[in-house]
Design an enzyme around this catalytic site. Structure first.
Site, short mmCIF file in Angstrom:
data_model
loop_
_atom_site.label_atom_id
_atom_site.label_comp_id
_atom_site.label_asym_id
_atom_site.label_seq_id
_atom_site.Cartn_x
_atom_site.Cartn_y
_atom_site.Cartn_z
N HIS A 41 0.83 -1.20 0.00
CA HIS A 41 0.00 0.00 0.00
C HIS A 41 0.87 1.26 0.00
O HIS A 41 2.06 1.22 0.33
CB HIS A 41 -0.92 -0.01 1.21
CG HIS A 41 -2.03 -1.02 1.10
ND1 HIS A 41 -3.07 -1.11 2.00
CD2 HIS A 41 -2.27 -1.99 0.17
CE1 HIS A 41 -3.90 -2.07 1.64
NE2 HIS A 41 -3.42 -2.64 0.54
N GLU A 68 0.84 3.89 2.02
CA GLU A 68 1.36 4.23 3.35
C GLU A 68 2.55 3.34 3.70
O GLU A 68 3.57 3.79 4.22
CB GLU A 68 0.26 4.05 4.40
CG GLU A 68 -0.99 4.88 4.15
CD GLU A 68 -2.06 4.08 3.43
OE1 GLU A 68 -3.25 4.27 3.77
OE2 GLU A 68 -1.71 3.27 2.54
N CYS A 91 -5.67 1.16 5.75
CA CYS A 91 -6.22 -0.15 6.16
C CYS A 91 -5.65 -0.50 7.54
O CYS A 91 -4.80 0.21 8.09
CB CYS A 91 -5.85 -1.22 5.13
SG CYS A 91 -4.09 -1.64 5.13
N CYS A 150 -1.74 -1.07 7.53
CA CYS A 150 -0.99 0.19 7.44
C CYS A 150 -1.17 1.01 8.71
O CYS A 150 -0.25 1.72 9.14
CB CYS A 150 -1.44 0.98 6.22
SG CYS A 150 -0.89 0.27 4.64
#
Length: 337
Positions: free
Chosen positions: A265, A267, A293, A296
């Protein structure tokens, strides 16, 4: 800033435009649209042909056609001076620009005639009578598509009477423009820091190779970007959009088969990139185009990030919000289109 110029022939528009170009303004002319049409048809660039073709274009494509075509050439980061504005609908079209100001120039007809003669070229009037007759065609008339300089003058932000020397004209213009610049400085039209960083994050997201969605994050400290990341497969692994992630390429339903996804992801990549380059991120702010999420979120908390600013909600947002709050991490949303 965009400075529009309107006024009768010989009133000093070209002189003022040249002065503004020396001050760093880029020059555009609505008449360039007409000239391109005449060149295409092999017609001479006479004043009569320019007037007639301009009126014809307004009848066929709308009264603001010259302005809308010229407006498409304007770049937001530059200052412009736009010459040859002759219809009120052109003014209204240019008013859609965020920082447009219209100057109307005028001078006694005898003075303007002498200037037109001295200028020379294909548009030089044969006589004072011809000069006046052609000028009447530029003034208000029954044809709504025709040039209408008085109506443009009525929409001007300021009128400059150019009945003296060039220095007097430029000083008056500079004074007006300085007033507009000062007003802009007081209002500070620049984007705020949140919008600034989020728009950059949206640009970073365009680098994503994920076929499901494009997401990106920035890590910011002291209003400086110290790391960026966008979602995609790990370094050295075939890109997602080249088939590198089977889960994404199989069009799996959102929120399902996440254990099979090999994409990192945004992040996650921003945090990992900072670690890879030895950059401390404790006490920083993370800007992300999609709220984090759960995976993260745990990385954000353990990395020492103290604030998360996001643009849109991730489908599995609830638990992430709860534990961010419990860990004392500020969560804010800024919504941009």
């Amino acid at each position: 800033m965009v400075i529009g110029l309107t006024g009768t022939n010989g009133s000093g528009k070209t002189t003022l435009a040249e002065h503004l170009q020396r001050a760093g303004f880029y020059f555009l002319s609505l008449s360039d649209v007409i000239r391109a049409e005449l060149d295409r048809d092999g017609l001479a660039l006479t004043r009569e042909n320019l007037i007639e073709r301009g009126n014809a274009l307004r009848r066929e494509f709308g009264r603001d056609v010259l302005a809308t075509r010229t407006r498409e050439r304007i770049e937001a980061e530059r200052n412009y001076v736009v010459d040859s504005i002759r219809h009120p609908d052109e003014v209204r079209a240019l008013r859609q620009l965020p920082d447009f100001h219209l100057l109307h120039l005028e001078a006694p007809v005898e003075v303007r005639y002498e200037r037109a003669k001295a200028r020379g070229g294909a548009r030089t009037p044969a006589s004072f009578e011809q000069f006046v007759e052609l000028e009447q065609r530029e003034l208000a008339g029954a044809d709504p598509e025709a040039q209408n300089l008085p109506a443009c003058a009525a929409l001007a932000d300021q009128v400059l009477v150019n009945d003296g020397d060039i220095q007097r004209l430029t000083e008056r213009a500079d004074q007006a423009i300085k007033g507009w610049l000062d007003a802009n400085a007081a209002a500070d039209p620049r984007p705020g820091w949140d919008e600034y960083f989020m728009r950059i994050a949206k640009i970073v997201a365009l680098r994503s190779n994920c076929v499901k969605r494009k997401v990106a994050s920035l890590i910011v400290r002291d209003r400086r970007i110290i790391s960026t990341g966008y979602n995609g497969t790990p370094r050295g692994v075939r890109n997602c959009n080249q088939g590198g992630c089977e889960r994404c390429n199989s069009m799996a339903a959102s929120g399902t088969r996440l254990d099979e996804c090999v994409c990192s992801h945004g992040e996650e990549n921003a945090i990992v990139q900072a670690a890879y380059h030895g950059i401390a991120i404790k006490g920083s702010t993370l800007y992300t185009t999609l709220s984090p999420c759960l995976q993260c979120t745990k990385m954000i908390i353990n990395a020492g990030i103290i604030e998360v600013v996001f643009n849109a909600h991730y489908p599995l947002h609830g638990t992430s919000s709860r534990i961010l709050a419990e860990a004392g991490v500020t969560l804010r949303q800024i919504t941009l289109e």
